[in-house]
Enzyme design. Structure first.
Site, short mmCIF file in Angstrom:
data_model
loop_
_atom_site.label_atom_id
_atom_site.label_comp_id
_atom_site.label_asym_id
_atom_site.label_seq_id
_atom_site.Cartn_x
_atom_site.Cartn_y
_atom_site.Cartn_z
N ASP A 1 4.96 7.10 7.69
CA ASP A 1 4.83 8.32 8.50
C ASP A 1 4.18 8.04 9.85
O ASP A 1 3.51 8.90 10.42
CB ASP A 1 4.03 9.39 7.74
CG ASP A 1 2.62 8.93 7.38
OD1 ASP A 1 2.24 7.78 7.72
OD2 ASP A 1 1.89 9.71 6.75
N CYS B 1 -6.24 10.57 10.18
CA CYS B 1 -6.59 10.35 8.78
C CYS B 1 -8.03 9.89 8.58
O CYS B 1 -8.52 9.87 7.46
CB CYS B 1 -5.62 9.35 8.15
SG CYS B 1 -5.80 7.66 8.73
N HIS C 1 -3.61 0.40 3.24
CA HIS C 1 -2.25 0.73 2.78
C HIS C 1 -1.35 0.99 3.97
O HIS C 1 -1.83 1.30 5.06
CB HIS C 1 -2.29 1.96 1.86
CG HIS C 1 -3.01 1.71 0.59
ND1 HIS C 1 -4.39 1.84 0.47
CD2 HIS C 1 -2.56 1.30 -0.62
CE1 HIS C 1 -4.74 1.53 -0.77
NE2 HIS C 1 -3.66 1.20 -1.46
N HIS D 1 -8.20 -7.24 0.71
CA HIS D 1 -7.63 -5.89 0.74
C HIS D 1 -7.95 -5.28 2.10
O HIS D 1 -9.10 -5.25 2.52
CB HIS D 1 -8.23 -5.04 -0.38
CG HIS D 1 -7.86 -3.59 -0.30
ND1 HIS D 1 -6.63 -3.13 -0.64
CD2 HIS D 1 -8.58 -2.52 0.12
CE1 HIS D 1 -6.59 -1.81 -0.46
NE2 HIS D 1 -7.77 -1.42 0.01
N CYS E 1 -2.87 2.01 7.52
CA CYS E 1 -4.15 2.71 7.40
C CYS E 1 -5.16 1.68 6.87
O CYS E 1 -5.11 1.29 5.70
CB CYS E 1 -3.97 3.87 6.43
SG CYS E 1 -5.38 4.92 6.28
N ARG F 1 2.58 3.48 9.39
CA ARG F 1 1.16 3.72 9.64
C ARG F 1 0.37 2.80 8.73
O ARG F 1 0.27 3.01 7.53
CB ARG F 1 0.78 5.17 9.35
CG ARG F 1 -0.73 5.43 9.44
CD ARG F 1 -1.09 6.91 9.29
NE ARG F 1 -0.53 7.52 8.10
CZ ARG F 1 -1.22 7.73 6.97
NH1 ARG F 1 -2.48 7.38 6.87
NH2 ARG F 1 -0.63 8.30 5.93
#
Length: 166
Positions: free
Chosen positions: A136, A92, A132, A129, A146, A144
């Site tokens: 998957d 990704c 996310h 932050h 990310c 995951r």
């Protein structure tokens, strides 16, 4: 007399609210800083991502392809978040992990920004932050995480003997 009584009640309510807020921050050991303090501590990209819920472009962060052995920590407060043995190449363009160091370091929030429903992950200690989490990922969790490189720092550690054999 009624005016004095009202003023006293308002003052008492304010003091009670302040005491509750102070007790809450002491109980959770939250890191709380002003926006000016965060801006002084972080560079522009770190501030944008960690404090304003931004994101870096894929394949641009310094950790998306890091293969060194170590620990990834929150850029804002230093809380250890992920170990390198939970990092994987998800394709990704952001660093991806299948689990945090423990279930207390990450807090999840429903995120409906950008026209989609996602689960935002933030540092439990300072509310930075991070990115996310998606369902998957690989076993054993199927998750995951990310994570933006701008939200984390990395410190190299020695690889455990059992990992040397792999």
């Amino acid at each position: 007399m009624r005016y004095l009584y009202t003023v006293l009640l308002i003052a008492l309510a304010g003091l009670t609210a302040c005491a509750k807020e102070e007790a809450k921050s002491m109980d959770t050991n939250k890191v709380v800083k002003t926006e000016a303090e965060w801006k002084e501590q972080l560079d522009d990209m770190q501030y944008y991502v960690a404090r304003q819920k931004g994101t870096e472009r894929p394949y641009t962060g310094k950790y998306w392809d890091n293969k060194e052995w170590g620990i990834y920590s929150c850029i804002c407060c230093g809380t250890d978040l992920f170990l390198s043995d939970t990092k994987f190449d998800s394709g990704c363009g952001w660093p991806s992990y299948f689990k945090p160091v423990n279930d207390k370091v990450i807090t999840e929030h429903r995120d409906t920004s950008a026209g989609m429903i996602r689960t935002e992950v933030v540092c439990s200690k300072c509310d930075a932050h991070l990115g996310h989490v998606f369902p998957d990922g690989p076993p054993p969790t199927g998750l995951r995480y990310c994570i933006n490189s701008a939200s984390i720092s990395f410190r190299e550690t020695e690889k455990p003997a059992e990992q040397e054999k792999k």
